[in-house]
Design a protein around this motif. Sequence first.
Motif, PDB file in Angstrom:
ATOM      1  N   VAL A   1      -5.321  -0.865   4.854  1.00 52.79           N
ATOM      2  CA  VAL A   1      -5.718   0.248   4.416  1.00 52.79           C
ATOM      3  C   VAL A   1      -5.899   1.445   5.356  1.00 52.79           C
ATOM      4  O   VAL A   1      -5.791   2.612   5.055  1.00 52.79           O
ATOM      5  CB  VAL A   1      -7.123  -0.103   4.094  1.00 52.79           C
ATOM      6  N   ALA A   2      -6.058   1.241   6.693  1.00 55.85           N
ATOM      7  CA  ALA A   2      -6.135   2.201   7.748  1.00 55.85           C
ATOM      8  C   ALA A   2      -4.806   2.966   7.530  1.00 55.85           C
ATOM      9  O   ALA A   2      -4.555   4.159   7.691  1.00 55.85           O
ATOM     10  CB  ALA A   2      -6.265   1.581   9.059  1.00 55.85           C
ATOM     11  N   THR A   3      -3.651   2.438   7.420  1.00 62.15           N
ATOM     12  CA  THR A   3      -2.326   3.032   7.453  1.00 62.15           C
ATOM     13  C   THR A   3      -2.188   4.020   6.249  1.00 62.15           C
ATOM     14  O   THR A   3      -1.696   5.094   6.178  1.00 62.15           O
ATOM     15  CB  THR A   3      -1.260   2.250   7.445  1.00 62.15           C
ATOM     16  N   VAL A   4      -2.771   3.294   5.315  1.00 63.28           N
ATOM     17  CA  VAL A   4      -2.811   4.280   3.804  1.00 63.28           C
ATOM     18  C   VAL A   4      -3.543   5.438   3.973  1.00 63.28           C
ATOM     19  O   VAL A   4      -3.266   6.700   3.461  1.00 63.28           O
ATOM     20  CB  VAL A   4      -3.417   3.346   2.675  1.00 63.28           C
ATOM     21  N   VAL A   5      -4.792   5.254   4.641  1.00 65.97           N
ATOM     22  CA  VAL A   5      -5.793   6.467   5.083  1.00 65.97           C
ATOM     23  C   VAL A   5      -4.984   7.510   5.593  1.00 65.97           C
ATOM     24  O   VAL A   5      -4.888   8.831   5.350  1.00 65.97           O
ATOM     25  CB  VAL A   5      -6.929   5.894   5.294  1.00 65.97           C
TER      26      VAL A   5
ATOM     27  N   THR B   1       5.610   9.016  -4.620  1.00 66.76           N
ATOM     28  CA  THR B   1       5.635   8.748  -3.362  1.00 66.76           C
ATOM     29  C   THR B   1       4.331   8.869  -2.432  1.00 66.76           C
ATOM     30  O   THR B   1       4.190   8.263  -1.221  1.00 66.76           O
ATOM     31  CB  THR B   1       6.889   9.764  -2.517  1.00 66.76           C
ATOM     32  N   VAL B   2       3.496   9.726  -3.102  1.00 61.83           N
ATOM     33  CA  VAL B   2       2.159   9.756  -2.356  1.00 61.83           C
ATOM     34  C   VAL B   2       1.349   8.489  -2.561  1.00 61.83           C
ATOM     35  O   VAL B   2       1.163   7.729  -3.550  1.00 61.83           O
ATOM     36  CB  VAL B   2       1.374  10.983  -2.662  1.00 61.83           C
ATOM     37  N   HIS B   3       0.674   8.075  -1.571  1.00 68.14           N
ATOM     38  CA  HIS B   3      -0.255   6.739  -1.532  1.00 68.14           C
ATOM     39  C   HIS B   3      -1.182   6.516  -2.685  1.00 68.14           C
ATOM     40  O   HIS B   3      -1.345   5.840  -3.539  1.00 68.14           O
ATOM     41  CB  HIS B   3      -0.786   6.748  -0.032  1.00 68.14           C
TER      42      HIS B   3
ATOM     43  N   GLY C   1      -2.731  -3.685  17.079  1.00 66.42           N
ATOM     44  CA  GLY C   1      -1.817  -2.970  18.020  1.00 66.42           C
ATOM     45  C   GLY C   1      -1.254  -1.762  17.206  1.00 66.42           C
ATOM     46  O   GLY C   1      -1.735  -1.427  16.052  1.00 66.42           O
ATOM     47  N   VAL C   2      -0.105  -1.090  17.631  1.00 65.31           N
ATOM     48  CA  VAL C   2       0.495   0.106  17.206  1.00 65.31           C
ATOM     49  C   VAL C   2       1.520  -0.197  16.113  1.00 65.31           C
ATOM     50  O   VAL C   2       1.945   0.588  15.426  1.00 65.31           O
ATOM     51  CB  VAL C   2       1.024   1.128  18.359  1.00 65.31           C
ATOM     52  N   LYS C   3       1.916  -1.457  16.287  1.00 67.12           N
ATOM     53  CA  LYS C   3       3.146  -1.730  15.216  1.00 67.12           C
ATOM     54  C   LYS C   3       2.837  -1.581  13.836  1.00 67.12           C
ATOM     55  O   LYS C   3       3.659  -0.851  12.932  1.00 67.12           O
ATOM     56  CB  LYS C   3       3.415  -3.353  15.561  1.00 67.12           C
ATOM     57  N   PRO C   4       1.637  -2.024  13.089  1.00 64.68           N
ATOM     58  CA  PRO C   4       1.493  -1.748  11.726  1.00 64.68           C
ATOM     59  C   PRO C   4       1.604  -0.231  11.407  1.00 64.68           C
ATOM     60  O   PRO C   4       2.005   0.476  10.560  1.00 64.68           O
ATOM     61  CB  PRO C   4      -0.106  -2.181  11.643  1.00 64.68           C
ATOM     62  N   LEU C   5       0.996   0.668  12.219  1.00 66.06           N
ATOM     63  CA  LEU C   5       0.969   2.177  12.387  1.00 66.06           C
ATOM     64  C   LEU C   5       2.356   2.673  12.369  1.00 66.06           C
ATOM     65  O   LEU C   5       2.678   3.574  11.518  1.00 66.06           O
ATOM     66  CB  LEU C   5       0.073   2.889  13.405  1.00 66.06           C
ATOM     67  N   LEU C   6       3.222   2.048  13.408  1.00 61.51           N
ATOM     68  CA  LEU C   6       4.627   2.729  13.322  1.00 61.51           C
ATOM     69  C   LEU C   6       5.290   2.211  12.038  1.00 61.51           C
ATOM     70  O   LEU C   6       6.150   3.087  11.657  1.00 61.51           O
ATOM     71  CB  LEU C   6       5.249   1.867  14.680  1.00 61.51           C
ATOM     72  N   LEU C   7       4.918   0.988  11.514  1.00 68.77           N
ATOM     73  CA  LEU C   7       5.755   0.601  10.353  1.00 68.77           C
ATOM     74  C   LEU C   7       5.420   1.701   9.296  1.00 68.77           C
ATOM     75  O   LEU C   7       6.141   1.958   8.441  1.00 68.77           O
ATOM     76  CB  LEU C   7       5.225  -0.767   9.754  1.00 68.77           C
ATOM     77  N   ALA C   8       4.025   2.008   9.135  1.00 69.10           N
ATOM     78  CA  ALA C   8       3.737   2.667   7.971  1.00 69.10           C
ATOM     79  C   ALA C   8       4.234   4.268   8.104  1.00 69.10           C
ATOM     80  O   ALA C   8       4.535   4.804   7.254  1.00 69.10           O
ATOM     81  CB  ALA C   8       2.038   2.780   8.164  1.00 69.10           C
TER      82      ALA C   8
ATOM     83  N   GLY D   1       0.701  -1.264  -0.039  1.00 72.73           N
ATOM     84  CA  GLY D   1      -0.163  -0.018   0.047  1.00 72.73           C
ATOM     85  C   GLY D   1       0.785   1.236  -0.093  1.00 72.73           C
ATOM     86  O   GLY D   1       0.613   2.244  -0.614  1.00 72.73           O
ATOM     87  N   SER D   2       1.884   1.250   0.661  1.00 74.27           N
ATOM     88  CA  SER D   2       2.666   2.474   0.810  1.00 74.27           C
ATOM     89  C   SER D   2       3.687   2.494  -0.491  1.00 74.27           C
ATOM     90  O   SER D   2       3.852   3.781  -0.807  1.00 74.27           O
ATOM     91  CB  SER D   2       3.727   2.117   2.090  1.00 74.27           C
ATOM     92  N   SER D   3       4.126   1.498  -1.187  1.00 76.58           N
ATOM     93  CA  SER D   3       5.172   1.442  -2.165  1.00 76.58           C
ATOM     94  C   SER D   3       4.494   1.693  -3.577  1.00 76.58           C
ATOM     95  O   SER D   3       5.048   2.269  -4.610  1.00 76.58           O
ATOM     96  CB  SER D   3       5.988   0.169  -2.177  1.00 76.58           C
ATOM     97  N   ILE D   4       2.986   1.323  -3.650  1.00 74.95           N
ATOM     98  CA  ILE D   4       2.667   1.434  -5.258  1.00 74.95           C
ATOM     99  C   ILE D   4       1.383   2.355  -5.284  1.00 74.95           C
ATOM    100  O   ILE D   4       1.435   3.563  -5.737  1.00 74.95           O
ATOM    101  CB  ILE D   4       2.160  -0.124  -5.447  1.00 74.95           C
TER     102      ILE D   4
END
Length: 372
Positions: A174-178, A215-217, A347-354, A147-150
């Motif tokens: 999807v939430a991280t992309v938003v 770079t933008v999602h 948890g917060v880990k996916p959000l931290l990764l994003a 989601g972040s890279s494409i």
Amino acid sequence: MSHATSSLSPSGSHSWLTAGKQLVPGLLLCGAITWVANDLAALPWFSSKGLSALTIAIVIGMLIGNTIYGWMQASADAGVGLSKQKLLRLGIILYGLRLTFQDIDALGMHGVLVDAVVLASTFVLAQWLGKRWLGLDSRTAILVGAGSSICGAAAVLATAPVAKARADDVAVAVATVVVFGTIGTFLYPAFYQWNLAAQWLPLPESTYGLWVGSTVHEVAQVVAAGEAVSTSAADMAVVAKMVRVMMLAPFLIILSAWLARHESVEPATPAESAIGNTANDGKKPLLARITIPWFALGFVAVTGIHSLEIIPQAALSVGTQLDNILLTMAMAALGLTTHVRAVKAAGVKPLLLALILFAWLVGAGLTLNSWL
């Protein structure tokens, strides 16, 4: 013999009719959410913030899915399942109507190189950080990285069948992309104005457009961030973004081969699967384990046909509108089947990764575009 045949025919017709009736409630529900999401996305407040109908549909779907959907689930499940599986794949195929191979010529090889480097570096970084540092499961790391890279939510949805992802994994990605795509919609134009005043870096509108597009999602977020500076910046940003989207098909094929070789993703169970993948085929030969994303090949084929400029403009307009509807229905279905407790459990880990990937896209993307 003829008597047997005639007795089977009504039974077969009745079976098809029954199956069709079972699909209607869920399709109508997803269609209603799609209608509302498209109307909201057309409002200035939403469009100015780069919030597309896809984003709004999953939010509405989650609101309904975590409140009143339980009362209608028994009757709606069949149509909702069709929306997030079959209609999703058809939507990805029709996404090719937005692109042409001529976009590559318009961007130039340096622009294509930037897109490729940004895509590859961001996805590899997501895997390394997500699995080794943050301890995320492979499915989540793959989906957040895609989601972040494409291309945001569309890439997450397209990658889900290859990664054998669960609905909850997809919703988290999807939430991280938003979240970070929306932040980027405001951050990029603000940085351009700050840089224009302070003259930190040479950043002409064309370079800014390439930076945004590479770079933008989300596509809608790219348009919003580009238009905030100028029409020419937006045009360059959209072309760069479309070439990046075009890399989705080869990305999926390479990812499938890589997963088959390394067996790094444990398939979801039938109950968990967001896209209908249930088989654990780890004992099969390598070629048999590769999940060929036929819908990705269809996406390339449609792009090729569009590149020939043989599709009438009226048909192209209808096809693009149909594609928007299909993808939005898929997002609505995804939201309906996503439980907040499962997203919280991530948890917060996916959000931290994003967040880290977003910082990488902003910093490394600006450096790369300025250098080239």
